[in-house]
Motif scaffolding. Structure first.
Motif, PDB file in Angstrom:
ATOM      1  N   ASN A 141      22.361   9.723  13.918  1.00  0.00           N
ATOM      2  CA  ASN A 141      21.792   9.402  15.233  1.00  0.00           C
ATOM      3  C   ASN A 141      21.610   7.894  15.441  1.00  0.00           C
ATOM      4  O   ASN A 141      20.657   7.450  16.068  1.00  0.00           O
ATOM      5  CB  ASN A 141      20.466  10.127  15.468  1.00  0.00           C
ATOM      6  N   HIS A 142      22.556   7.126  14.934  1.00  0.00           N
ATOM      7  CA  HIS A 142      22.596   5.695  15.230  1.00  0.00           C
ATOM      8  C   HIS A 142      23.858   5.441  16.065  1.00  0.00           C
ATOM      9  O   HIS A 142      24.817   4.823  15.601  1.00  0.00           O
ATOM     10  CB  HIS A 142      22.605   4.878  13.939  1.00  0.00           C
ATOM     11  N   LEU A 143      23.839   5.951  17.299  1.00  0.00           N
ATOM     12  CA  LEU A 143      25.053   5.937  18.107  1.00  0.00           C
ATOM     13  C   LEU A 143      25.497   4.526  18.461  1.00  0.00           C
ATOM     14  O   LEU A 143      26.701   4.237  18.493  1.00  0.00           O
ATOM     15  CB  LEU A 143      24.848   6.759  19.387  1.00  0.00           C
ATOM     16  N   HIS A 144      24.566   3.636  18.752  1.00  0.00           N
ATOM     17  CA  HIS A 144      24.952   2.272  19.113  1.00  0.00           C
ATOM     18  C   HIS A 144      25.588   1.561  17.925  1.00  0.00           C
ATOM     19  O   HIS A 144      26.598   0.864  18.075  1.00  0.00           O
ATOM     20  CB  HIS A 144      23.731   1.497  19.606  1.00  0.00           C
TER      21      HIS A 144
ATOM     22  N   GLN B 274      40.711   9.332  13.872  1.00  0.00           N
ATOM     23  CA  GLN B 274      39.292   9.525  13.623  1.00  0.00           C
ATOM     24  C   GLN B 274      38.447   8.512  14.394  1.00  0.00           C
ATOM     25  O   GLN B 274      37.376   8.841  14.912  1.00  0.00           O
ATOM     26  CB  GLN B 274      39.012   9.375  12.116  1.00  0.00           C
ATOM     27  N   VAL B 275      38.928   7.269  14.476  1.00  0.00           N
ATOM     28  CA  VAL B 275      38.168   6.226  15.175  1.00  0.00           C
ATOM     29  C   VAL B 275      38.052   6.564  16.659  1.00  0.00           C
ATOM     30  O   VAL B 275      36.966   6.514  17.241  1.00  0.00           O
ATOM     31  CB  VAL B 275      38.835   4.850  14.986  1.00  0.00           C
ATOM     32  N   HIS B 276      39.172   6.900  17.282  1.00  0.00           N
ATOM     33  CA  HIS B 276      39.148   7.231  18.717  1.00  0.00           C
ATOM     34  C   HIS B 276      38.306   8.475  18.983  1.00  0.00           C
ATOM     35  O   HIS B 276      37.594   8.547  19.989  1.00  0.00           O
ATOM     36  CB  HIS B 276      40.581   7.438  19.229  1.00  0.00           C
ATOM     37  N   LEU B 277      38.376   9.438  18.073  1.00  0.00           N
ATOM     38  CA  LEU B 277      37.581  10.653  18.252  1.00  0.00           C
ATOM     39  C   LEU B 277      36.094  10.337  18.153  1.00  0.00           C
ATOM     40  O   LEU B 277      35.286  10.833  18.947  1.00  0.00           O
ATOM     41  CB  LEU B 277      37.980  11.699  17.212  1.00  0.00           C
ATOM     42  N   GLY B 278      35.707   9.511  17.177  1.00  0.00           N
ATOM     43  CA  GLY B 278      34.301   9.124  17.049  1.00  0.00           C
ATOM     44  C   GLY B 278      33.793   8.423  18.297  1.00  0.00           C
ATOM     45  O   GLY B 278      32.705   8.719  18.809  1.00  0.00           O
ATOM     46  N   LEU B 279      34.578   7.489  18.812  1.00  0.00           N
ATOM     47  CA  LEU B 279      34.185   6.790  20.044  1.00  0.00           C
ATOM     48  C   LEU B 279      34.114   7.757  21.216  1.00  0.00           C
ATOM     49  O   LEU B 279      33.217   7.651  22.070  1.00  0.00           O
ATOM     50  CB  LEU B 279      35.178   5.666  20.339  1.00  0.00           C
TER      51      LEU B 279
ATOM     52  N   LEU C 181      30.859   8.291  23.580  1.00  0.00           N
ATOM     53  CA  LEU C 181      30.957   8.005  25.018  1.00  0.00           C
ATOM     54  C   LEU C 181      30.694   9.257  25.850  1.00  0.00           C
ATOM     55  O   LEU C 181      30.117   9.184  26.941  1.00  0.00           O
ATOM     56  CB  LEU C 181      32.343   7.426  25.328  1.00  0.00           C
ATOM     57  N   TYR C 182      31.125  10.408  25.344  1.00  0.00           N
ATOM     58  CA  TYR C 182      30.823  11.653  26.047  1.00  0.00           C
ATOM     59  C   TYR C 182      29.316  11.877  26.086  1.00  0.00           C
ATOM     60  O   TYR C 182      28.756  12.233  27.141  1.00  0.00           O
ATOM     61  CB  TYR C 182      31.512  12.830  25.363  1.00  0.00           C
ATOM     62  N   GLU C 183      28.658  11.669  24.976  1.00  0.00           N
ATOM     63  CA  GLU C 183      27.211  11.862  24.941  1.00  0.00           C
ATOM     64  C   GLU C 183      26.504  10.912  25.883  1.00  0.00           C
ATOM     65  O   GLU C 183      25.470  11.239  26.465  1.00  0.00           O
ATOM     66  CB  GLU C 183      26.687  11.693  23.513  1.00  0.00           C
ATOM     67  N   TRP C 184      27.060   9.732  26.065  1.00  0.00           N
ATOM     68  CA  TRP C 184      26.480   8.757  27.007  1.00  0.00           C
ATOM     69  C   TRP C 184      26.895   9.046  28.452  1.00  0.00           C
ATOM     70  O   TRP C 184      26.590   8.265  29.350  1.00  0.00           O
ATOM     71  CB  TRP C 184      26.908   7.351  26.614  1.00  0.00           C
ATOM     72  N   ASN C 185      27.627  10.119  28.666  1.00  0.00           N
ATOM     73  CA  ASN C 185      28.055  10.565  29.993  1.00  0.00           C
ATOM     74  C   ASN C 185      29.087   9.637  30.626  1.00  0.00           C
ATOM     75  O   ASN C 185      29.273   9.642  31.834  1.00  0.00           O
ATOM     76  CB  ASN C 185      26.858  10.734  30.934  1.00  0.00           C
ATOM     77  N   ASP C 186      29.789   8.839  29.815  1.00  0.00           N
ATOM     78  CA  ASP C 186      30.902   8.023  30.302  1.00  0.00           C
ATOM     79  C   ASP C 186      32.169   8.855  30.121  1.00  0.00           C
ATOM     80  O   ASP C 186      32.937   8.663  29.175  1.00  0.00           O
ATOM     81  CB  ASP C 186      30.972   6.720  29.510  1.00  0.00           C
TER      82      ASP C 186
ATOM     83  N   GLU D  99      16.253   9.642  23.241  1.00  0.00           N
ATOM     84  CA  GLU D  99      16.114   8.506  24.148  1.00  0.00           C
ATOM     85  C   GLU D  99      16.569   7.175  23.552  1.00  0.00           C
ATOM     86  O   GLU D  99      17.317   6.429  24.210  1.00  0.00           O
ATOM     87  CB  GLU D  99      14.665   8.384  24.632  1.00  0.00           C
ATOM     88  N   PRO D 100      16.190   6.811  22.323  1.00  0.00           N
ATOM     89  CA  PRO D 100      16.594   5.497  21.799  1.00  0.00           C
ATOM     90  C   PRO D 100      18.117   5.327  21.711  1.00  0.00           C
ATOM     91  O   PRO D 100      18.615   4.205  21.774  1.00  0.00           O
ATOM     92  CB  PRO D 100      15.961   5.463  20.402  1.00  0.00           C
ATOM     93  N   GLN D 101      18.853   6.429  21.577  1.00  0.00           N
ATOM     94  CA  GLN D 101      20.296   6.339  21.440  1.00  0.00           C
ATOM     95  C   GLN D 101      21.047   6.705  22.728  1.00  0.00           C
ATOM     96  O   GLN D 101      22.269   6.778  22.738  1.00  0.00           O
ATOM     97  CB  GLN D 101      20.765   7.257  20.297  1.00  0.00           C
TER      98      GLN D 101
END
Length: 877
Positions: free
Chosen positions: A546-549, A572-577, A581-586, A747-749
């Motif tokens: 849970n350290h998304l940033h 793997q890198v693109h999938l992680g990003l 980004l999906y979780e951030w609603n982008d 919230e923090p992430q």
């Protein structure tokens, strides 16, 4: 590091200034365009390359050229250059195929060809692909690829193969079907009139008709023989005597003329020719380094002007090569007078100084100087295989005898590392055993301790490939103990392996610490391969914790290190990003990265593609495109049956459950969640069926068992589902308490989608907590939920038909011309030739032909005059 392809191999050499225009053969090549294959097969010196170079300049279709050599016996390199040659016509033609051909780990060459063939099928208009000097690249593997291309070749492509030998592929069917145009040595021989034109007009020798006929008979129309005879005659006072003495078979004629031409050159020119003949390609600076003298530019200019079998390799005339026969003769003579090794070593030193390490290694190996080759591979403390360019090392070592490798124990280690760098993990065992034996027998060597440490590092990474945590921990610790502090590349590799050991043993904190240290160490010393590995592993752990940033920044570092190189780890890198980004609603950015991951995984046959496909379907669901999501999931689920990773299959099943719930297929969702034992999906299904108490029981059990081990993604979702279950039957305060616990983590992430994907029930619960301890975060989540609801409603609403306005144009184009095509069309209208258009627009002749074909296709015409008339009717001119 993307391996650079030699651009000079992708261009036909310009016709020599004193060549003969062979109209009958040019027409023969034009006629052959109706079939699949044109085969020019004749011994050396019959003018195959010259003829084809002239023809492609005049051919009405765009053409791609590939000059082959022995390096393309490697099927991966053959396919890489094949795609690069087609890409030289138009960037988008080889897009994806070239990246795929250069990827690490590499897919099968057949997979690259299939991708390329599929791209060609979508192209309108004909094009020509010329493979020159095919005999140099011929091998069973490459012959099989050529046969595959011919069997599956789209109608848009015509293949031309020039070779000294008939390719070892089945040609009978092509002959029977009339799909093959053969031009052999009998057709390529000079006719009497061509011989006369060459000797008396092109070479200005002023020979009598009888002398011309005599030379034609003695050479049997062999173009190279006539050329060499003409060069000898140019400095001969008695042409009649020379011609009478000029007899023999092709081999004798070749040997005699080469000797005659060389002997008549000034001593300085002979010396230059002999000593630079060790070079496969040469430029002035390289020649000066090998010769240990200045004047390289002038020497090359004089050779070209004299027509001394020197072939330009680029339009700038910076790089050249000798005619293969001429070079062979020169090298044979050189061996009789001096050793070749010093010349090769000077070339190796020059190439290394230019950063052209593969070429430097080639000449060190040609010099039979193993210590020098080892030095080149090891570089300035950063071995070639840690820069992800291990193929040259493999070509050197993988077929060497154990006795040869035993002489230098580090060669065994280099071979093992190279297998690792090329993802051939199963091949590492043999060189590891060989290294152990060779090192044990060299216990008095000053480097003994270093070799032992490096062997431990190799063993650790071989264990990484097998998932053996105990061996990884033991060997990486031994490596760090034995390796000297200044052995930065190897210590970095061993340190990264130690991080893998911590991760496999469940010590996530220690693993993150080690990966962070490794990333800093690897970037500082330039160990690119280990830096990428450490960045990806660290990003995964940060994401799970849970350290998304932090994870987003780490993945970004990995992408920066990878550059444009297609590599399995990039999936793997693109999938992680994409997940973050999906979780951030982008959704737009998430979709772009998921698409890259999926496409790259498909090209490279990586298992990460399963997770990417699941996420792409999740994005479709979030946009209300349920049918498209279900279709994508069905395809992904079918593909997953042949893949190993359980995580990919579970991700697909999880998303399928979401899709079934979204479409109201609760029974199907229930069966799927139970089949795959998905605890969170099962709880969500129970909530959808109104069984909140059973859902709460399952969630309570899951949270109790997974509080310290489950990824943060699952913990947050479990807490949110628990809040919804409590809200269904318990007092509101209990539900809000569970919601608060989830929001404290989220919230923090910047979590958004975990809330939004739960839809209306979560929106109602959040509305009850608007006056709680997190009003701003709650307001942001409610805004996202309301916008999502509005978007889904609008998608479901019927769309009125647009008004159909009548067209006022009498004629229209199905596909408009691009701005560049309009420029080309205007120049056609002005009467400029293709060559003149290319010069005015600063593009190649093939590019002009490419634009012409596109213009003709869009205007539905066949020739220039029709194009102009059609364009005027459409008011385009």
């Amino acid at each position: 590091m993307t391996k650079t392809l030699l651009a000079t191999k992708l261009y036909a050499s310009p016709p020599p200034p004193r060549s003969v225009e062979r109209l009958r053969l040019l027409q023969r090549l034009d006629d052959g365009l109706q079939g699949k294959l044109t085969l020019l097969c004749a011994p050396a010196g019959f003018g195959k390359s010259t003829l084809l170079g002239t023809w492609v300049q005049a051919c009405e279709y765009p053409s791609a050229w590939l000059s082959l050599d022995e390096g393309e016996r490697d099927p991966d390199q053959f396919v890489a250059y094949l795609t690069a040659s087609l890409r030289s016509i138009s960037n988008d033609l080889g897009d994806g195929a070239l990246a795929l051909a250069q990827a690490r780990p590499r897919p099968s060459p057949e997979a690259v060809l299939i991708h390329l063939i599929n791209r060609l099928v979508m192209r309108r208009g004909r094009l020509v692909l010329v493979l020159d000097d095919y005999q140099l690249a011929s091998s069973p593997e490459v012959d099989a690829l050529l046969a595959f291309l011919l069997d599956n070749m789209p109608a848009q492509l015509h293949l031309v193969v020039a070779s000294r030998e008939v390719p070892a592929i089945a040609l009978a069917r092509l002959r029977a079907e009339g799909q093959m145009n053969e031009v052999g040595q009998d057709e390529l021989r000079f006719h009497a009139e061509e011989t006369q034109q060459f000797l008396n007009q092109s070479m200005a020798l002023e020979l009598s008709e009888g002398q011309v006929q005599a030379l034609d008979a003695r050479t049997e129309g062999w173009p190279a023989g006539l050329q060499m005879a003409a060069l000898s005659l140019a400095g001969h006072s008695d042409a009649e005597t020379f011609i009478r003495s000029f007899t023999g078979s092709h081999r004798l004629v070749q040997d005699y003329l080469l000797e005659e031409v060389l002997r008549r050159q000034p001593a300085a020119v002979q010396n230059f020719l002999l000593r630079t003949s060790v070079l496969d390609s040469m430029c002035a600076e390289l020649c000066e380094a090998v010769m240990q003298e200045t004047g390289g530019h002038e020497s090359l200019r004089q050779l070209e002007m004299a027509g001394l079998f020197i072939v330009p390799l680029d339009d700038m005339r910076r790089w050249f090569r000798y005619h293969h026969l001429f070079a062979a003769m020169l090298q044979q003579r050189l061996r009789e007078t001096e050793a070749l090794a010093p010349l090769h070593l000077r070339a190796s030193v020059w190439y290394e100084a230019q950063g052209m390490i593969s070429q430097a290694l080639h000449h060190a190996v040609a010099a039979d100087d193993t210590p020098r080759a080892i030095q080149v591979v090891q570089g300035q403390g950063m071995p070639l295989y840690f820069l992800e360019d291990a193929e040259p090392v493999l070509r050197w070592l993988q077929n060497k005898t154990p006795a040869f490798l035993d002489e230098h124990p580090q060669l065994w280690l280099m071979l093992a590392w190279s297998y690792l760098a090329t993802s051939q993990h199963s091949q590492m065992q043999a060189p590891m055993i060989g290294a152990e034996t060779a090192i044990d027998s060299s216990s008095q060597h000053p480097a003994y301790s270093n070799w032992c440490g490096e062997l431990s590092a190799v063993r650790a990474w071989e264990a990484v490939a097998r998932g053996d945590a105990i061996t990884i921990a033991r060997e990486s610790a031994l490596a760090l103990k034995r390796l000297p502090q200044d052995s930065l590349a190897l210590r970095t590799a061993a340190h990264c392996a130690l991080g893998v050991a911590h991760q496999f043993s469940g010590d996530r904190f220690a693993a993150q610490q080690v990966y962070g240290e490794t990333l800093a160490m690897a970037q500082a010393c330039g160990n690119r391969m280990i830096a990428v590995c450490a960045a990806i592993a660290l990003g995964h752990l940060q994401e799970d914790d849970n350290h998304l940033h932090l994870a987003s920044r780490t993945y970004g570092q990995a992408l920066q290190l990878l550059g444009d190189q297609p590599h399995g780890v990039a999936c793997q890198v693109h999938l992680g990003l994409a997940r973050i980004l999906y979780e951030w609603n982008d959704l737009e950015s998430a979709s772009a990265h998921a698409e890259k991951s999926s496409k790259l995984a498909a090209l490279l046959e990586c298992d990460a593609g399963l997770g990417a496909d699941a996420l792409r379907a999740q994005i479709l669901l979030s946009r209300g495109e349920t049918d498209a999501a279900l279709t994508a999931l069905t395809l992904a689920s079918t593909a997953a049956q042949t893949r190993n990773p359980q995580s990919g299959r579970l991700a697909i099943a999880q998303t399928q459950v979401q899709a079934f719930l979204q479409t109201g297929e609760v029974i199907a969702a229930t069966q799927l969640a139970q089949t795959h034992a998905l605890p969170l999906a099962q709880s969500q299904v129970l909530l959808a069926r109104g069984q909140a108490l059973q859902a709460l029981e399952g969630l309570t059990t899951f949270l109790a068992a997974s509080q310290t081990s489950a990824p943060a993604t699952e913990l947050v979702r479990a807490l949110l589902l628990k809040a919804l279950a409590l809200d269904a039957f318990a007092p509101t305060e209990a539900a809000l308490a569970a919601l608060e616990e989830a929001m404290a983590l989220a919230e923090p992430q910047g979590w958004v989608r975990a809330f939004v994907d739960l839809g209306g029930p979560m929106q109602r619960l959040l509305e009850k907590s608007e006056q709680g301890s997190r009003p701003r975060y709650t307001a942001m989540l409610l805004d996202a939920l309301r916008r999502q609801s509005v978007a889904l409603v609008s998608l479901a609403a019927p769309v009125p038909k647009a008004l159909q306005l009548p067209s006022i144009a009498p004629q229209t184009l199905a596909e408009p011309l691009s701005q560049r095509e309009l420029e080309v069309l205007t120049l056609i209208y002005k009467g400029l030739s293709n060559q003149e258009i290319g010069q005015q627009l600063f593009v190649s002749l093939s590019t002009v032909k490419w634009h012409n074909q596109n213009i003709f296709d869009k205007l539905d015409v066949q020739r220039r005059t029709e194009a102009v008339a059609r364009a005027q009717a459409l008011n385009l001119l």
